[in-house]
Scaffold this motif. Structure first.
Motif, mmCIF file in Angstrom:
data_model
loop_
_atom_site.group_PDB
_atom_site.id
_atom_site.type_symbol
_atom_site.label_atom_id
_atom_site.label_comp_id
_atom_site.label_asym_id
_atom_site.label_seq_id
_atom_site.Cartn_x
_atom_site.Cartn_y
_atom_site.Cartn_z
ATOM 1 N N THR A 50 0.813 -1.213 0.000
ATOM 2 C CA THR A 50 0.000 0.000 0.000
ATOM 3 C C THR A 50 0.854 1.273 0.000
ATOM 4 N N ASP A 51 2.169 1.119 0.002
ATOM 5 C CA ASP A 51 3.075 2.257 0.020
ATOM 6 C C ASP A 51 3.425 2.645 -1.414
ATOM 7 N N ASP A 52 2.674 3.609 -1.955
ATOM 8 C CA ASP A 52 2.836 3.974 -3.368
ATOM 9 C C ASP A 52 4.256 4.426 -3.694
ATOM 10 N N ARG A 53 4.821 5.256 -2.830
ATOM 11 C CA ARG A 53 6.145 5.798 -3.101
ATOM 12 C C ARG A 53 7.197 4.695 -3.134
ATOM 13 N N ALA A 54 7.098 3.764 -2.184
ATOM 14 C CA ALA A 54 8.066 2.662 -2.154
ATOM 15 C C ALA A 54 7.933 1.779 -3.383
ATOM 16 N N VAL A 89 -5.962 -7.386 -3.306
ATOM 17 C CA VAL A 89 -6.569 -6.642 -4.414
ATOM 18 C C VAL A 89 -5.998 -5.217 -4.476
ATOM 19 N N THR A 90 -6.173 -4.475 -3.382
ATOM 20 C CA THR A 90 -5.674 -3.101 -3.385
ATOM 21 C C THR A 90 -4.161 -3.068 -3.567
ATOM 22 N N LEU A 95 0.539 -1.889 -7.153
ATOM 23 C CA LEU A 95 1.691 -2.352 -7.924
ATOM 24 C C LEU A 95 1.488 -2.075 -9.412
ATOM 25 N N LEU A 96 0.287 -2.338 -9.914
ATOM 26 C CA LEU A 96 0.001 -2.082 -11.318
ATOM 27 C C LEU A 96 0.122 -0.592 -11.638
ATOM 28 N N ASP A 150 -8.410 -10.200 -12.390
ATOM 29 C CA ASP A 150 -9.203 -9.343 -13.264
ATOM 30 C C ASP A 150 -8.567 -7.967 -13.433
ATOM 31 N N LEU A 151 -8.005 -7.435 -12.339
ATOM 32 C CA LEU A 151 -7.296 -6.154 -12.450
ATOM 33 C C LEU A 151 -6.148 -6.257 -13.455
#
Length: 315
Positions: A50-54, A89-90, A95-96, A150-151
């Motif tokens: 969940t850490d977008d920056r990392a 999922v999140t 990651l995507l 699916d994502l």
């Protein structure tokens, strides 16, 4: 190639790291919380999905991602559903997003191999089950893995990504001499019970339920092959199994190979669980030229048993 492996400190993740290193790839290991069990010299990033920056930093300049991080243990898949969704999922969505941002920066489509599960099939109408079979999502774990599939499929359809989803049946055996230490899985649990390092093995029902087992080393080999087979705009889905066997078969193999009695405790059958779940692996054998390196269940049990003995030997 420079490959990011999420969940690199896990049982299958570490085997994937070893397989990639053996092929001469450069590996970046993404781990969470526990001390990383990765080889010396491997770049390690400790971060949450969940850490977008990392994640942006982790995927930078990589040529591919093996995504194994997530919550597993199907029998716990109904509690708590929100946690499974948040991580499986999140976390995959984040990651995507990071991979898509990297594609925008470099102009190179992403390259992803995703660890999914046979649990998405639930109670299939026919056996063995192939990749065209309908998904029957019987718990929160299966629902979270299907949602992640699916994502990935939607992101792949944009052309920004080439991906492979590996629906792993039951990984087993030792990885680089290290035994599987997850006692929620039947082979390590049965071996532990035979050595009296765990309580008696609990069997749900009469022991005739059949599952498909595959060596963790062969799972790792499939990840390595898939990375080189991906193409932008395509999501391939493959089953990954090798040796169908019943619970009774596992018990008999453990007793025969260890030479020790295996204490058992019988419980009622779990209605929610499939009686049989056997992989049709025609697709991965044909398209990726993948074949298991083991000949049968005994190879997996023997490997686990020998690794346990080495781990317990005085030093």
């Amino acid at each position: 190639m420079k490959i990011l492996v999420t969940g690199a400190a896990g049982y299958v993740g570490r085997a994937v790291v070893d397989a990639l290193l053996a092929q001469g790839e450069q590996v970046v290991a993404l781990v969470h919380e526990r001390p990383p069990d990765v080889p010396d010299g491997v770049e390690t990033i400790r971060a949450d999905l969940t850490d977008d920056r990392a994640l942006m930093s982790a995927v930078r300049d990589t040529d591919g991602v093996c995504h194994l991080a997530g919550l597993a243990r199907a029998r716990l898949g109904n509690r708590p559903p929100a946690r499974y969704h948040a991580v499986n999922v999140t976390g995959t969505a984040h990651l995507l997003d990071a991979m898509t941002a990297e594609t925008r920066r470099t102009g190179r489509p992403g390259n992803l191999v995703f660890a999914s599960t046979s649990t998405v099939y639930g109670h299939p109408a026919r056996q063995p089950v192939d990749e065209t079979s309908a998904r029957h999502l019987i718990n929160a774990y299966a629902r979270s893995k299907a949602a992640a599939e699916d994502l990935i499929g939607r992101r792949t359809a944009t052309g920004a990504l080439g991906a492979t989803t590996l629906r792993i049946f039951n990984a087993a055996g030792a990885s680089a001499g290290r035994p599987d230490q997850d006692l929620t899985r039947i082979i390590p649990r049965a071996v532990a019970a035979a050595t009296w390092s765990a309580p008696p093995l609990e069997i749900n029902g009469d022991g005739t339920a059949v599952r498909d087992f595959v060596h963790v080393r062969d799972v790792a080999a499939a990840f390595a092959r898939a990375l080189h087979a991906n193409s932008p705009g395509r999501q391939a889905v493959y089953n990954l199994g090798a040796h169908p066997a019943s619970v009774r078969d596992v018990v008999e193999s453990v007793v025969r190979l260890t030479g020790r009695p295996l204490p058992l405790r019988h419980r009622p059958a779990v209605v929610q669980e499939a009686r049989e779940l056997i992989a049709d692996t025609t697709a991965i054998r044909t398209e990726l030229d993948w074949t298991p390196s083991t000949e049968g269940l005994d190879d997996l049990v023997r490997d686990q048993w020998r690794a346990v003995l080495r781990a317990e030997a005085p030093r």
